[in-house]
Write a protein that holds these residues in place. Structure first.
Motif, PDB file in Angstrom:
ATOM      1  N   LEU A 133      -4.635 -16.158  24.568  1.00 51.73           N
ATOM      2  CA  LEU A 133      -3.366 -16.212  23.831  1.00 51.73           C
ATOM      3  C   LEU A 133      -3.434 -15.355  22.570  1.00 51.73           C
ATOM      4  O   LEU A 133      -2.496 -14.626  22.239  1.00 51.73           O
ATOM      5  N   ARG A 134      -4.549 -15.469  21.847  1.00 48.39           N
ATOM      6  CA  ARG A 134      -4.716 -14.685  20.613  1.00 48.39           C
ATOM      7  C   ARG A 134      -4.593 -13.190  20.902  1.00 48.39           C
ATOM      8  O   ARG A 134      -3.857 -12.473  20.217  1.00 48.39           O
TER       9      ARG A 134
ATOM     10  N   ILE B 141      -0.873 -12.280  22.078  1.00 49.57           N
ATOM     11  CA  ILE B 141       0.150 -12.322  21.026  1.00 49.57           C
ATOM     12  C   ILE B 141      -0.104 -11.235  19.984  1.00 49.57           C
ATOM     13  O   ILE B 141       0.835 -10.596  19.502  1.00 49.57           O
TER      14      ILE B 141
ATOM     15  N   LEU C  31       1.279  -8.151  21.286  1.00 50.15           N
ATOM     16  CA  LEU C  31       2.731  -8.158  21.112  1.00 50.15           C
ATOM     17  C   LEU C  31       3.096  -7.729  19.692  1.00 50.15           C
ATOM     18  O   LEU C  31       3.996  -6.902  19.490  1.00 50.15           O
TER      19      LEU C  31
ATOM     20  N   CYS D 158       0.208  -8.984  10.279  1.00 48.29           N
ATOM     21  CA  CYS D 158      -0.056 -10.156  11.114  1.00 48.29           C
ATOM     22  C   CYS D 158      -1.501 -10.581  10.919  1.00 48.29           C
ATOM     23  O   CYS D 158      -2.318  -9.850  10.345  1.00 48.29           O
TER      24      CYS D 158
ATOM     25  N   ASN E 248       9.231 -14.866  21.421  1.00 49.67           N
ATOM     26  CA  ASN E 248       8.530 -14.102  22.449  1.00 49.67           C
ATOM     27  C   ASN E 248       7.039 -14.421  22.477  1.00 49.67           C
ATOM     28  O   ASN E 248       6.405 -14.363  23.530  1.00 49.67           O
ATOM     29  N   SER E 249       6.463 -14.769  21.318  1.00 47.70           N
ATOM     30  CA  SER E 249       5.062 -15.165  21.264  1.00 47.70           C
ATOM     31  C   SER E 249       4.830 -16.432  22.077  1.00 47.70           C
ATOM     32  O   SER E 249       3.842 -16.544  22.812  1.00 47.70           O
TER      33      SER E 249
ATOM     34  N   ILE F 146       4.861 -15.830  25.786  1.00 50.80           N
ATOM     35  CA  ILE F 146       3.581 -15.318  26.278  1.00 50.80           C
ATOM     36  C   ILE F 146       2.667 -16.481  26.661  1.00 50.80           C
ATOM     37  O   ILE F 146       1.886 -16.397  27.606  1.00 50.80           O
TER      38      ILE F 146
ATOM     39  N   LEU G  33      -2.610 -21.914  17.309  1.00 50.40           N
ATOM     40  CA  LEU G  33      -3.006 -21.577  18.673  1.00 50.40           C
ATOM     41  C   LEU G  33      -3.879 -22.659  19.303  1.00 50.40           C
ATOM     42  O   LEU G  33      -3.848 -22.868  20.515  1.00 50.40           O
TER      43      LEU G  33
END
Length: 385
Positions: free
Chosen positions: A24-25, A28, A31, A102, A146-147, A150, A311
């Protein structure tokens, strides 16, 4: 007591969940990258004066403190990365235009935010600096939604409020500053009786306006009701217009709820406040808002809006079926076998070498395929019995 017991609300992440969180990290952050957000990594620990600058009392209570053995000064383990990123934007980068940053890193809280929640979070987020209009808020909220998609989370519910409505009412009614905390708490609890008591010295129209905030919750039609029942004060009108513009842009991205009594982080946020929920999860999956005033604490006021998520919690609570299982490779000094293993790994397959002497524990790998040698000497992948 066993020496290996962990502290309360602190836990290990075992292989399936740890891999899920790491995937996931990466996904994202990729992204964020394609949207122009640059990755920064602030330190885990800082002197407490620097760490809590512009953060407010709530963060102070969440922060673990310790003494630096070199200087004797008090240090803190970060409980939120957002103020650190604001410091980077203000001091280290010092750009004049729009800056997108980010981050992803661990934070630690002195107490959990709720039952069954960890005190160690993997905080991931994005911040946009240098643009004060609603377009920046829309970009950040779309990025947040959107994150989560994902992560395979759909049917999202976006709650949106605005600190400017409450602040505008306070200004319009000329409320004594000493009264604000109690009024704030009553609004959060939607306690109309207490709100009436706290505003009893005001005229009926103003009392009704404060009470109206508790029922101004629902779909975008709430905004029209708010224009009708709230005073025509500049801050209030601007806040409602911003909310109207944002919700128009976000149609179709999520189920939108307006909540004008939602003042989470009121002392920190200066404009729109938002949080995204899922029906199977009682707490926000991600949250954020506009915090233009934080930059003042760093000597340079900058418009700012952003969001963050944990997360660790998402990887733990929202589980997707794992992908393909590993492939078992025999142990052999064979060049063609090694070429086959390299080919499979380059294609993204997990290939586990079966080291000699452990044949009786092969089942622990949960491999569903095995590399075997054909009579012609080639190596192929076959289902494993």
């Amino acid at each position: 007591m066993h020496k290996w017991l962990l502290p309360e609300y602190i836990e290990d992440l075992l292989p399936p969940t740890a891999l899920r969180m790491e995937n996931l990290r990466r996904g994202i952050l990729n992204l964020f990258r394609v949207h122009g957000y640059e990755l920064v990594t602030p330190p885990l620990i800082e002197y407490i004066e620097s760490l809590l600058t512009g953060a407010g009392g709530d963060l102070d209570l969440k922060t673990f403190k310790l003494v630096d053995q070199i200087t004797g000064k008090t240090m803190g383990v970060r409980a939120d990365i957002t103020p650190q990123v604001a410091r980077i934007d203000s001091h280290l980068l010092n750009r004049q235009g729009v800056t997108r940053l980010c981050y992803a890193g661990s934070v630690l809280h002195t107490l959990p935010d709720g039952t069954n929640r960890s005190r160690e979070l993997m905080q991931l987020g994005a911040e946009l600096y240098g643009h004060s209009s609603f377009e920046a808020d829309v970009e950040i909220q779309k990025l947040m939604l959107n994150s989560l998609k994902i992560a395979g989370i759909n049917d999202l519910h976006l709650d949106i409020g605005h600190a400017g409505v409450f602040r505008g009412l306070l200004s319009y009614a000329n409320i004594d500053e000493a009264l604000v905390p109690a009024l704030f708490a009553a609004l959060q609890a939607k306690d109309i009786t207490t709100i009436r008591e706290l505003t009893s010295h005001l005229d009926n129209q103003v009392q009704d306006a404060f009470c109206a905030l508790t029922r101004l919750y629902g779909g975008v039609e709430v905004l029209e009701e708010a224009f009708r029942v709230l005073p025509s004060q500049l801050d209030i009108s601007q806040a409602l217009e911003e909310l109207k513009a944002i919700t128009n842009e976000l149609k179709g991205d999520a189920n939108i709820n307006i909540d004008l009594a939602e003042l989470r982080g009121y002392h920190y946020h200066s404009g729109v406040i938002f949080a995204v929920y899922h029906q199977n999860h009682p707490v926000p999956l991600a949250q954020g808002g506009r915090y233009d005033e934080v930059g003042i604490s760093f000597g340079r006021a900058r418009p700012a809006t952003g969001f963050s998520m944990d997360l660790r919690e998402i990887a733990t609570r929202f589980w997707r079926a794992p992908g393909a299982k590993p492939i078992l490779a025999p142990y052999a000094k064979n060049a063609k076998l090694h070429e086959k293993i390299a080919e499979l790994r380059n294609a993204g397959e997990i290939v586990i070498a079966d080291l000699p002497g452990h044949e009786d524990t092969q089942h622990e790998y949960e491999c569903d395929r095995i590399i075997t040698q054909e009579p012609d000497g080639s190596w192929v992948v076959k289902p494993r019995a």
